[in-house]
Design a protein around this motif. Structure first.
Motif, PDB file in Angstrom:
ATOM      1  N   ILE A 102       1.258 -24.667 -15.918  1.00 46.26           N
ATOM      2  CA  ILE A 102       1.203 -25.194 -14.552  1.00 46.26           C
ATOM      3  C   ILE A 102      -0.169 -24.900 -13.974  1.00 46.26           C
ATOM      4  CG2 ILE A 102       2.254 -25.122 -12.274  1.00 46.26           C
ATOM      5  CD1 ILE A 102       4.822 -24.158 -13.560  1.00 46.26           C
ATOM      6  N   LYS A 103      -0.872 -25.958 -13.553  1.00 45.45           N
ATOM      7  CA  LYS A 103      -2.154 -25.835 -12.858  1.00 45.45           C
ATOM      8  C   LYS A 103      -1.916 -26.083 -11.373  1.00 45.45           C
ATOM      9  CE  LYS A 103      -4.966 -27.407 -16.791  1.00 45.45           C
ATOM     10  NZ  LYS A 103      -5.978 -28.394 -17.246  1.00 45.45           N
ATOM     11  N   VAL A 104      -2.403 -25.176 -10.546  1.00 43.91           N
ATOM     12  CA  VAL A 104      -2.197 -25.238  -9.100  1.00 43.91           C
ATOM     13  C   VAL A 104      -3.512 -25.613  -8.439  1.00 43.91           C
ATOM     14  CG1 VAL A 104      -1.408 -23.994  -7.057  1.00 43.91           C
ATOM     15  CG2 VAL A 104      -0.426 -23.446  -9.299  1.00 43.91           C
ATOM     16  N   PHE A 105      -3.500 -26.724  -7.687  1.00 42.36           N
ATOM     17  CA  PHE A 105      -4.679 -27.199  -6.958  1.00 42.36           C
ATOM     18  C   PHE A 105      -4.390 -27.126  -5.462  1.00 42.36           C
ATOM     19  CE2 PHE A 105      -4.976 -29.164 -11.105  1.00 42.36           C
ATOM     20  CZ  PHE A 105      -6.337 -29.178 -11.400  1.00 42.36           C
ATOM     21  N   TYR A 106      -5.375 -26.639  -4.716  1.00 43.86           N
ATOM     22  CA  TYR A 106      -5.316 -26.688  -3.256  1.00 43.86           C
ATOM     23  C   TYR A 106      -6.317 -27.744  -2.815  1.00 43.86           C
ATOM     24  CZ  TYR A 106      -5.091 -25.238   1.637  1.00 43.86           C
ATOM     25  OH  TYR A 106      -4.909 -25.217   3.003  1.00 43.86           O
TER      26      TYR A 106
ATOM     27  N   LEU B 179      -9.055 -26.207  -8.052  1.00 45.72           N
ATOM     28  CA  LEU B 179      -8.111 -25.492  -8.894  1.00 45.72           C
ATOM     29  C   LEU B 179      -8.100 -24.023  -8.465  1.00 45.72           C
ATOM     30  CD1 LEU B 179      -6.227 -25.469 -11.399  1.00 45.72           C
ATOM     31  CD2 LEU B 179      -8.256 -24.888 -12.757  1.00 45.72           C
ATOM     32  N   VAL B 180      -6.905 -23.518  -8.101  1.00 47.49           N
ATOM     33  CA  VAL B 180      -6.802 -22.148  -7.602  1.00 47.49           C
ATOM     34  C   VAL B 180      -6.009 -21.246  -8.537  1.00 47.49           C
ATOM     35  CG1 VAL B 180      -7.047 -22.845  -5.201  1.00 47.49           C
ATOM     36  CG2 VAL B 180      -4.766 -22.764  -6.229  1.00 47.49           C
ATOM     37  N   ASP B 181      -5.205 -21.806  -9.443  1.00 43.03           N
ATOM     38  CA  ASP B 181      -4.405 -20.941 -10.310  1.00 43.03           C
ATOM     39  C   ASP B 181      -3.915 -21.749 -11.512  1.00 43.03           C
ATOM     40  OD1 ASP B 181      -3.109 -18.774 -11.301  1.00 43.03           O
ATOM     41  OD2 ASP B 181      -1.371 -18.900  -9.950  1.00 43.03           O
ATOM     42  N   THR B 182      -3.721 -21.045 -12.624  1.00 46.69           N
ATOM     43  CA  THR B 182      -3.128 -21.627 -13.828  1.00 46.69           C
ATOM     44  C   THR B 182      -2.159 -20.611 -14.400  1.00 46.69           C
ATOM     45  OG1 THR B 182      -5.114 -22.919 -14.325  1.00 46.69           O
ATOM     46  CG2 THR B 182      -3.565 -22.549 -16.134  1.00 46.69           C
ATOM     47  N   GLN B 183      -0.905 -21.049 -14.652  1.00 44.21           N
ATOM     48  CA  GLN B 183       0.121 -20.148 -15.152  1.00 44.21           C
ATOM     49  C   GLN B 183       0.831 -20.782 -16.338  1.00 44.21           C
ATOM     50  OE1 GLN B 183       2.709 -18.090 -12.433  1.00 44.21           O
ATOM     51  NE2 GLN B 183       1.412 -18.619 -10.664  1.00 44.21           N
ATOM     52  N   THR B 184       1.237 -19.952 -17.269  1.00 43.99           N
ATOM     53  CA  THR B 184       2.046 -20.369 -18.409  1.00 43.99           C
ATOM     54  C   THR B 184       3.357 -19.615 -18.331  1.00 43.99           C
ATOM     55  OG1 THR B 184       0.077 -20.742 -19.753  1.00 43.99           O
ATOM     56  CG2 THR B 184       2.165 -20.541 -20.914  1.00 43.99           C
ATOM     57  N   LEU B 185       4.470 -20.344 -18.108  1.00 41.04           N
ATOM     58  CA  LEU B 185       5.764 -19.737 -17.840  1.00 41.04           C
ATOM     59  C   LEU B 185       6.781 -20.248 -18.840  1.00 41.04           C
ATOM     60  CD1 LEU B 185       5.743 -20.180 -13.961  1.00 41.04           C
ATOM     61  CD2 LEU B 185       5.140 -18.122 -15.243  1.00 41.04           C
ATOM     62  N   SER B 186       7.677 -19.359 -19.271  1.00 43.01           N
ATOM     63  CA  SER B 186       8.721 -19.735 -20.229  1.00 43.01           C
ATOM     64  C   SER B 186      10.109 -19.357 -19.722  1.00 43.01           C
ATOM     65  CB  SER B 186       8.453 -19.053 -21.577  1.00 43.01           C
ATOM     66  OG  SER B 186       8.424 -17.635 -21.409  1.00 43.01           O
ATOM     67  N   GLN B 187      10.261 -19.094 -18.406  1.00 38.52           N
ATOM     68  CA  GLN B 187      11.567 -18.733 -17.851  1.00 38.52           C
ATOM     69  C   GLN B 187      12.477 -19.961 -17.784  1.00 38.52           C
ATOM     70  OE1 GLN B 187       8.723 -17.636 -16.747  1.00 38.52           O
ATOM     71  NE2 GLN B 187       8.850 -15.411 -16.376  1.00 38.52           N
TER      72      GLN B 187
ATOM     73  N   PHE C 253       3.457 -30.073  -2.966  1.00 38.39           N
ATOM     74  CA  PHE C 253       4.121 -29.234  -1.968  1.00 38.39           C
ATOM     75  C   PHE C 253       3.137 -29.024  -0.823  1.00 38.39           C
ATOM     76  CE2 PHE C 253       5.737 -28.099  -6.141  1.00 38.39           C
ATOM     77  CZ  PHE C 253       7.115 -28.197  -5.979  1.00 38.39           C
ATOM     78  N   GLY C 254       3.203 -29.863   0.193  1.00 36.54           N
ATOM     79  CA  GLY C 254       2.245 -29.772   1.276  1.00 36.54           C
ATOM     80  C   GLY C 254       0.844 -30.040   0.761  1.00 36.54           C
ATOM     81  N   PRO C 255      -0.115 -29.141   1.015  1.00 38.14           N
ATOM     82  CA  PRO C 255      -1.487 -29.347   0.538  1.00 38.14           C
ATOM     83  C   PRO C 255      -1.685 -28.957  -0.939  1.00 38.14           C
ATOM     84  CG  PRO C 255      -1.381 -27.343   1.815  1.00 38.14           C
ATOM     85  CD  PRO C 255      -0.022 -27.959   1.907  1.00 38.14           C
ATOM     86  N   TYR C 256      -0.652 -28.402  -1.574  1.00 39.45           N
ATOM     87  CA  TYR C 256      -0.769 -27.963  -2.967  1.00 39.45           C
ATOM     88  C   TYR C 256      -0.330 -29.086  -3.919  1.00 39.45           C
ATOM     89  CZ  TYR C 256      -1.531 -23.134  -1.488  1.00 39.45           C
ATOM     90  OH  TYR C 256      -2.048 -21.987  -0.940  1.00 39.45           O
ATOM     91  N   ARG C 257      -1.021 -29.146  -5.051  1.00 41.00           N
ATOM     92  CA  ARG C 257      -0.676 -30.095  -6.117  1.00 41.00           C
ATOM     93  C   ARG C 257      -0.515 -29.315  -7.412  1.00 41.00           C
ATOM     94  NH1 ARG C 257      -5.042 -32.551  -6.499  1.00 41.00           N
ATOM     95  NH2 ARG C 257      -5.787 -32.162  -8.632  1.00 41.00           N
TER      96      ARG C 257
END
Length: 698
Positions: free
Chosen positions: A8-12, A16-24, A90-94
């Motif tokens: 998941i790449k998080v853009f404001y 680009l503000v964050d990148t996460q790799t999740l397996s939950q 989600f609002g200003p986040y992509r």
């Protein structure tokens, strides 16, 4: 663990503000710092949405947020399927969602990677790492949103298919019922102490103090000391203050925190489900807690698994291996720290996770600052007003006669007249008739007096009557000169020549009229109406035709030119002024209030002052009646000295002299005089008046 791993790449905006790799299996997205993807913005809810991975299917579930969730430009209705490369807003986040292949994830496990694949993957890794090198890494301090003291709580998420139905944290809230006795004790002590202080103040001899104070005001002596210590207001304040902790204690006494997560159909169940297959259909404890220790309870009809220490064990294996103990028709498994459970009951799936307790970000005092600010300011203002009211001297605020009593102390120092004022005869309208008086207001008729009555009557007593309406003005009938007619035809001829009535006079009217029901030829006096023997005169004795007086067309024994029968305020039926042959009956005693001679210094006529005082005489009588209620024989003379200002108002009135034993009478009269209004004095000056009142019980 899920079978898919999401990158998941998080853009404001465009950054680009964050990148996460999740397996939950469940990825939480929201403003809470405990979320897997934390988006700090007002447009994002605390728990905005979740991404659920179930086998090969990935879905995004909107949790009913106000701004909603957008997938590839379209709004998500409850939930939608996610594919590789989809974009969530989600609002200003992509958020850009990518699926990580298992081979790429497992590649680092090989001890000797092949050179060619590594060479081919190098540019891709460099391209992916390039944006990460341009920004500072995000540092997340778990202690900001979690309690890092080793304690645990049980997080329970109830889902129906892909829809989240309920989320609760068992053990997060603390039971404050143990604090109730402390608050109740503090509040009770304050209320008891305040009530005791107040009752001690009220129980003092205040009536005796008032009597001594009134005596001191009248005599000009030293004022007595007030009883008590003046702490009645403080006692009331303490009692009211005690209500605050006492109320908190009552609230704490009713505090209840459910330490278990129960399912069933009762009102007290944490989550309502059909009772079929449950040992306790009312409330079956799916998760039972005790001092941060939690146990999972399940039945044979439930399916699922428990993941802990890197391994996943089904519920059936827990039972067969003996790890889950039997508790009747259900089984119990203690949850180790960090364990994750999935329990399916009918169509509802429960996810139970052992997590750290959430930290208190803002307490009640922080979230309710406006409430406490406005209420605190209101209490401060009201309390200040109450304190200021308590500081006002009693003499300035109480509605009593103490102030007038204070002024009376200085009357003796004023200039007194050389001799006491002489009482004058009260005006006619102030004269009050009593029941003992009898007699009429009629004037004796002109001519020689003769006994009034019918010559042929055999009765010796009886009072005459003249027929007519009650509101008519009595008058005699007109006839010829009685003396001339008597010489010509005798008394019988005179009777025949009269105008049809036994009472006639040359000075009478066209006809005779009175206020009685019938014409009765009786005497001038008598106790009741009836015929009486007489010679036809208008007096008491004699043989003449007149009444022995000077009146013309009048009947009576007095000196007032009227036709009168009865007199005074009593029930007597005599004639004349002040006395007659009839006697009035004995009536009730009527108190009298007479005005004596007043002294006036100023430009205002004495008659005008007397007229205003006479108009308010009932107020003086009211004060005297109050004294008679206490002492039926109270009587005396009260002289009130008052000042009439330039506007006609009375700014001051004091008792100058009184012979009454009851001093309250004079004070009451002086207080009444203060309310009177007089004409404005000429020139706008002041007028000093000393007005005596003579009070007698009758």
């Amino acid at each position: 663990m899920s079978t898919k791993t999401l990158a998941i790449k998080v853009f404001y905006g465009d950054q680009l503000v964050d990148t996460q790799t999740l397996s939950q299996d469940v990825i939480k997205i929201g403003k809470l710092k405990s979320s897997h993807v934390c988006l700090d913005d007002e447009a994002v809810a605390r728990m905005h949405a979740v991404i659920e991975v179930s086998g090969d299917e990935v879905r995004v579930i909107d949790l009913g947020s106000a701004t909603g969730t957008t997938l590839n430009g379209g709004r998500v209705d409850k939930n939608a399927v996610l594919n590789d490369g989809d974009v969530l807003n989600f609002g200003p986040y992509r958020l850009e969602i990518g699926f990580v292949r298992q081979a790429a994830v497992a590649a680092p496990v090989h001890a000797a990677p092949i050179a060619a694949p590594m060479a081919a993957a190098a540019p891709m890794a460099a391209a992916a790492a390039a944006p990460m090198m341009n920004r500072a890494p995000i540092q997340i301090d778990a202690s900001e949103f979690e309690v890092q003291n080793g304690s645990r709580v049980a997080e329970v998420v109830a889902m129906f298919g892909n829809t989240v139905l309920d989320v609760q944290h068992v053990g997060q809230l603390k039971n404050k019922k143990s604090q109730a006795p402390m608050f109740l004790a503090i509040g009770g002590l304050l209320m008891i102490a305040g009530t005791g202080v107040f009752l001690n103040e009220v129980g003092q001899d205040w009536s005796g103090y008032q009597d001594k104070l009134a005596e001191a005001n009248e005599s000009g002596g030293v004022r007595p000391q007030k009883p008590g210590n003046g702490l009645a207001g403080l006692g009331v304040g303490l009692a009211l203050l005690g209500l605050v902790p006492f109320g908190f204690g009552l609230i704490r006494l009713g505090d209840f925190v459910n330490r278990s997560y129960t399912i069933g159909e009762s009102h007290g169940a944490s989550f309502h489900v059909p009772p079929q297959g449950l040992p306790d259909g009312a409330a079956f404890p799916l998760v039972r807690g005790s001092d941060h220790e939690f146990a999972l309870n399940f039945t044979q009809g439930m399916t699922g698994e428990v993941t802990f220490d890197g391994q996943s064990v089904s519920l059936g294996q827990l039972v067969s291996s003996g790890r889950a103990g039997s508790a009747g028709s259900s089984y119990t498994f203690p949850l180790p720290p960090g364990a994750n459970c999935r329990v399916k009951y009918n169509d509802v799936t429960f996810f139970v996770n052992s997590v750290a307790p959430g930290a208190v970000i803002k307490g009640g005092g922080d979230t309710d600052k406006p409430f406490w600010f406005y209420n605190g300011a209101s209490f401060a203002v009201i309390g200040s007003l109450l304190v200021l009211t308590h500081l006002i001297p009693n003499e300035a605020g109480e509605l009593s006669l103490d102030e007038m009593g204070e002024e009376n102390r200085f009357v003796g120092y004023l200039n007194a007249p050389d001799k006491p004022p002489e009482e004058e005869e009260p005006p006619p309208e102030d004269q009050e008739n009593t029941d003992e008086e009898a007699g009429g207001t009629g004037q004796r008729h002109k001519g020689e007096e003769g006994k009034m009555g019918k010559p042929t009557s055999k009765s010796k007593s009886g009072l005459y009557a003249m027929k007519g309406p009650k509101d008519a003005i009595p008058q005699m009938a007109r006839n010829f000169d009685p003396e001339m007619a008597a010489r010509q035809a005798g008394i019988l001829g005179v009777m025949q020549q009269q105008s049809g009535h036994f009472l006639a006079s040359p000075y009478g009217g066209a006809f005779a009229v009175g206020n009685d029901d019938a014409d009765v030829w009786g005497g001038l006096t008598g106790t009741e109406i009836g015929e009486a023997y007489g010679v036809g005169g208008l007096g008491l004795v004699g043989t003449g035709r007149g009444g022995g007086g000077t009146g013309e067309g009048t009947i009576g024994l007095g000196n007032t030119g009227l036709i009168g029968k009865g007199g005074g305020g009593g029930s007597g039926s005599g004639y004349g002024r002040g006395a007659g042959a009839g006697f009035g009956g004995r009536g009730t005693r009527v108190p009298t209030v007479r005005q004596a001679k007043a002294e006036v210094q100023g430009a205002l006529d004495k008659d005008i002052i007397r007229r205003i005082v006479r108009a308010h005489i009932n107020e003086v009588r009211y004060c005297y009646n109050q004294a008679l209620a206490r002492d039926p024989n109270a009587k005396g003379r009260v002289a009130v000295q008052f000042t009439i200002g330039g506007t006609g108002k009375v700014p001051s009135a004091v008792v100058q002299e009184t012979t009454m034993k009851d001093a309250a009478v004079g004070n009451c009269i002086a207080q009444a005089v203060r309310r009177w209004t007089f004409p404005k004095p000429e020139g706008g000056g002041s007028v000093i008046v000393t007005y005596p009142f003579v009070l007698e019980p009758g």
